[in-house]
Design a protein around this motif. Structure first.
Motif, PDB file in Angstrom:
ATOM      1  N   LEU A   1       0.833  -1.198   0.000  1.00 40.51           N
ATOM      2  CA  LEU A   1       0.000   0.000   0.000  1.00 40.51           C
ATOM      3  C   LEU A   1       0.866   1.246   0.000  1.00 40.51           C
ATOM      4  O   LEU A   1       1.385   1.663   1.033  1.00 40.51           O
ATOM      5  CB  LEU A   1      -0.924  -0.014   1.227  1.00 40.51           C
ATOM      6  N   LEU A   2       1.023   1.839  -1.173  1.00 39.66           N
ATOM      7  CA  LEU A   2       1.754   3.103  -1.305  1.00 39.66           C
ATOM      8  C   LEU A   2       0.792   4.278  -1.429  1.00 39.66           C
ATOM      9  O   LEU A   2       1.166   5.421  -1.185  1.00 39.66           O
ATOM     10  CB  LEU A   2       2.682   3.045  -2.527  1.00 39.66           C
ATOM     11  N   GLY A   3      -0.442   3.988  -1.835  1.00 41.49           N
ATOM     12  CA  GLY A   3      -1.476   5.017  -1.933  1.00 41.49           C
ATOM     13  C   GLY A   3      -2.514   4.835  -0.841  1.00 41.49           C
ATOM     14  O   GLY A   3      -2.178   4.469   0.292  1.00 41.49           O
ATOM     15  N   THR A   4      -3.808   5.037  -1.178  1.00 43.63           N
ATOM     16  CA  THR A   4      -4.885   4.998  -0.183  1.00 43.63           C
ATOM     17  C   THR A   4      -5.956   4.002  -0.615  1.00 43.63           C
ATOM     18  O   THR A   4      -6.323   3.944  -1.793  1.00 43.63           O
ATOM     19  CB  THR A   4      -5.522   6.387  -0.017  1.00 43.63           C
ATOM     20  N   LEU A   5      -6.453   3.221   0.344  1.00 43.32           N
ATOM     21  CA  LEU A   5      -7.518   2.259   0.093  1.00 43.32           C
ATOM     22  C   LEU A   5      -8.723   2.631   0.951  1.00 43.32           C
ATOM     23  O   LEU A   5      -8.620   2.754   2.171  1.00 43.32           O
ATOM     24  CB  LEU A   5      -7.037   0.842   0.433  1.00 43.32           C
ATOM     25  N   TYR A   6      -9.922   2.854   0.298  1.00 45.69           N
ATOM     26  CA  TYR A   6     -11.159   3.203   0.987  1.00 45.69           C
ATOM     27  C   TYR A   6     -12.122   2.017   0.975  1.00 45.69           C
ATOM     28  O   TYR A   6     -12.210   1.306  -0.027  1.00 45.69           O
ATOM     29  CB  TYR A   6     -11.877   4.365   0.279  1.00 45.69           C
ATOM     30  N   PHE A   7     -12.877   1.850   2.093  1.00 46.66           N
ATOM     31  CA  PHE A   7     -13.966   0.880   2.141  1.00 46.66           C
ATOM     32  C   PHE A   7     -15.268   1.627   2.406  1.00 46.66           C
ATOM     33  O   PHE A   7     -15.353   2.439   3.332  1.00 46.66           O
ATOM     34  CB  PHE A   7     -13.749  -0.139   3.269  1.00 46.66           C
ATOM     35  N   PHE A   8     -16.319   1.367   1.584  1.00 46.73           N
ATOM     36  CA  PHE A   8     -17.626   1.972   1.792  1.00 46.73           C
ATOM     37  C   PHE A   8     -18.617   0.883   2.182  1.00 46.73           C
ATOM     38  O   PHE A   8     -18.510  -0.267   1.743  1.00 46.73           O
ATOM     39  CB  PHE A   8     -18.132   2.651   0.507  1.00 46.73           C
ATOM     40  N   ASP A   9     -19.591   1.274   2.977  1.00 44.85           N
ATOM     41  CA  ASP A   9     -20.658   0.354   3.361  1.00 44.85           C
ATOM     42  C   ASP A   9     -21.955   1.133   3.399  1.00 44.85           C
ATOM     43  O   ASP A   9     -22.077   2.127   4.133  1.00 44.85           O
ATOM     44  CB  ASP A   9     -20.379  -0.266   4.729  1.00 44.85           C
ATOM     45  N   SER A  10     -22.937   0.688   2.596  1.00 44.18           N
ATOM     46  CA  SER A  10     -24.255   1.360   2.524  1.00 44.18           C
ATOM     47  C   SER A  10     -24.102   2.833   2.201  1.00 44.18           C
ATOM     48  O   SER A  10     -24.811   3.690   2.746  1.00 44.18           O
ATOM     49  CB  SER A  10     -25.034   1.169   3.838  1.00 44.18           C
TER      50      SER A  10
END
Length: 556
Positions: free
Chosen positions: A538-547
């Motif tokens: 992970l060199l950048g950004t990881l987003y998690f969305f829910d609903s």
């Protein structure tokens, strides 16, 4: 799990017992069976090994088993790492072997467990020679029509490539196929221009017995050729010299040049074996002219081989009868010139060439059981006598002092990217010429681009020309049916995890894949979706969305 193999003798039984599933997961595509590589002055050579695998592996290992022969020959090795962390379903490396005749074994491992294994029988480290000259070097084409071939080899380790370049082929049009090494048979052509086994099968048997290593010959001679045609075409690839015939453009020397830049480049070589002079008896070539022209040919060969010390073994050969000559005779001016070249008349002669060696003196080999009625060509027992004379010349002093030419590195191939249905290939090096071919002999060109997209389950190899005009074949590359885990994947832009446009190779990562999200990229895992991967960098950004709501952010 570790697999312990017997040192010698039981390889065939072992292979039969290997699970077919293991053999299906990895494949050796280079070298091929019976390939022989020139050993160096220390009796060793580096053997390139390459192939394909279809399961995720963290290590490829190889070992060599000396074939069971009497007397014993070769030195078996333990397992050696061929490549750590291979990628893209392609592996390539090399192992160092001493002179001998071997079976190769390659295995793929994952977490120290064997997941694939393959074997290749008969690969050699030994001696390779290039023959050049005229009909007593090649075996005469008229003798071939009379079924006078010379004996077959009786030793399994003595080889040639059974291919004939053809008398009408010009140098510029020469296109030699993928080499297939075979045990020398009496009737075989000897690529590129040998007419039969001639004396070389017998000589190979003697050398294999004497040196206890495999032997190979290539034959670049031309029947009836004089020194003038060799010198002219060594300087000019478009020249068409005239002697008994009008030679095709760039020949006869073009066959030697092609051999040096194709066979010798791929496998290495020890020396050029030169038998020529009978035609110059007829032409009454004077001593200095012959010496100057042969010296030029030797100099050019060393330039084209990129080996300034390339060894030449020069026979003293002039005996001729026919045409304007009533009686068989030799021609002393040419013999003197040949002796000048090899230093028998002292190394102060203007035509003396270092790193040339004394070959057989053949003019004294005469008699009805030795030569044909023309008193020029050898026959029957005479062919064996000729081989024995060559064997005497290739003595311990020669092998101690003739510096071999090593083979060039195998062209490296990697996959640039892949989808489930195709793979894009590129060489690690930029070559002036690259031809992709999917036919068994590598002659049919399907692309001349540096990169080629190949459908899954297909096979392809590259035939490249490097900056020195060496021509080399790569290993054959196979495209796996499933690329998951074989190709590292990284982000190419910000976007959704499950959007194929976010990733290299244009596919969504699986639980088998190694993932990198590059710096500056923001990758989003959508509602109720799962991000699958084996490892992530992970060199950048990881987003998690829910609903529809942002629930988690992972950032470097």
């Amino acid at each position: 799990m570790k697999l312990s193999l017997p040192n010698i003798g039981y390889l065939a039984i072992l292979v039969m017992l290997l699970p077919l599933k293991l053999k299906a997961q990895i494949e050796i595509t280079y070298p091929q069976s019976r390939y022989i590589f020139q050993r160096n002055i220390n009796n060793t050579a580096s053997v390139p090994i390459a192939g394909n695998y279809s399961l995720i592996a963290d290590k490829i290992e190889a070992r060599a088993i000396a074939r069971n022969m009497s007397p014993r020959q070769g030195t078996s090795t333990d397992w050696q790492v061929l490549q750590e962390n291979p990628q893209n379903g392609i592996f390539q490396g090399s192992i160092m072997l001493s002179g001998g005749w071997y079976d190769l074994i390659v295995r793929a491992l994952k977490d120290n467990t064997i997941i694939g294994i393959d074997t290749l029988q008969r690969v050699g480290i030994g001696e390779l020679f290039v023959v050049a000259g005229q009909s007593n070097a090649t075996g005469d084409s008229e003798l071939r029509s009379q079924n006078i071939f010379g004996p077959s080899s009786t030793d399994d380790r003595v080889h040639t490539v059974n291919y004939f370049n053809g008398a009408s082929t010009t140098y510029s049009n020469t296109n030699l196929p993928l080499p297939i090494f075979e045990n020398i048979d009496s009737t075989f052509r000897m690529s590129p221009m040998g007419n039969s086994a001639w004396c070389w099968g017998v000589l190979g048997d003697s050398l294999a017995k004497k040196l206890n290593v495999p032997i190979a010959f290539f034959n670049a001679g031309w029947s009836g050729s004089g020194i003038g045609s060799w010198a002219t075409t060594a300087e000019d690839t478009t020249a068409t010299p005239q002697e008994f015939i009008t030679f095709p453009k760039g020949l006869p020397y073009g066959n030697l040049r092609s051999t040096l830049r194709f066979y010798a480049a791929q496998f290495g070589m020890r020396a050029v074996l030169w038998h020529q002079g009978e035609s110059d008896n007829l032409f009454q070539t004077d001593r200095n002219t012959y010496g100057q022209k042969l010296k030029l040919v030797i100099q050019k060969s060393r330039i084209h081989a990129r080996h300034p010390s390339l060894a030449w073994v020069v026979s003293r050969a002039t005996r001729f009868k026919g045409l304007a000559l009533v009686n068989s005779r030799n021609w002393q001016p040419v013999i003197d010139a040949q002796n000048d070249i090899i230093g028998l008349n002292g190394n102060t002669q203007p035509n003396y060439m270092p790193n040339t060696f004394v070959g057989p003196f053949t003019d004294s080999l005469v008699g009805p059981n030795i030569r044909t009625i023309d008193s020029v060509h050898f026959k029957g027992h005479g062919i064996v006598v000729l081989a024995n004379e060559w064997n005497k010349s290739l003595n311990s002093s020669f092998f101690q002092n003739a510096i071999p030419l090593a083979h060039q590195n195998l062209p490296l191939i990697q996959s640039q990217c892949a989808t489930i249905s195709s793979i894009s290939l590129t060489t690690f090096n930029a070559f002036p010429q690259i031809h992709w071919s999917n036919d068994p002999f590598g002659l049919q060109v399907i692309s001349r681009q540096n990169r080629y997209t190949l459908p899954s389950s297909n096979r392809i190899r590259a035939k490249i020309k490097d900056e020195y005009d060496n021509i080399l074949f790569s290993a054959q590359v196979a495209v796996p049916n499933n690329f998951a885990g074989l190709f590292p994947i990284q982000s190419v832009r910000s976007g959704y995890w499950h959007d194929t446009n976010t990733w290299t190779c244009g596919r969504v990562p699986t639980s088998l894949d190694k993932i990198t999200i590059l710096g500056g990229h923001e990758v989003v895992v959508g509602n109720n979706l799962i991000a699958r991967f084996s490892t992530i960098n992970l060199l950048g950004t990881l987003y998690f969305f829910d609903s529809g709501n942002l629930t988690h952010i992972i950032q470097k």
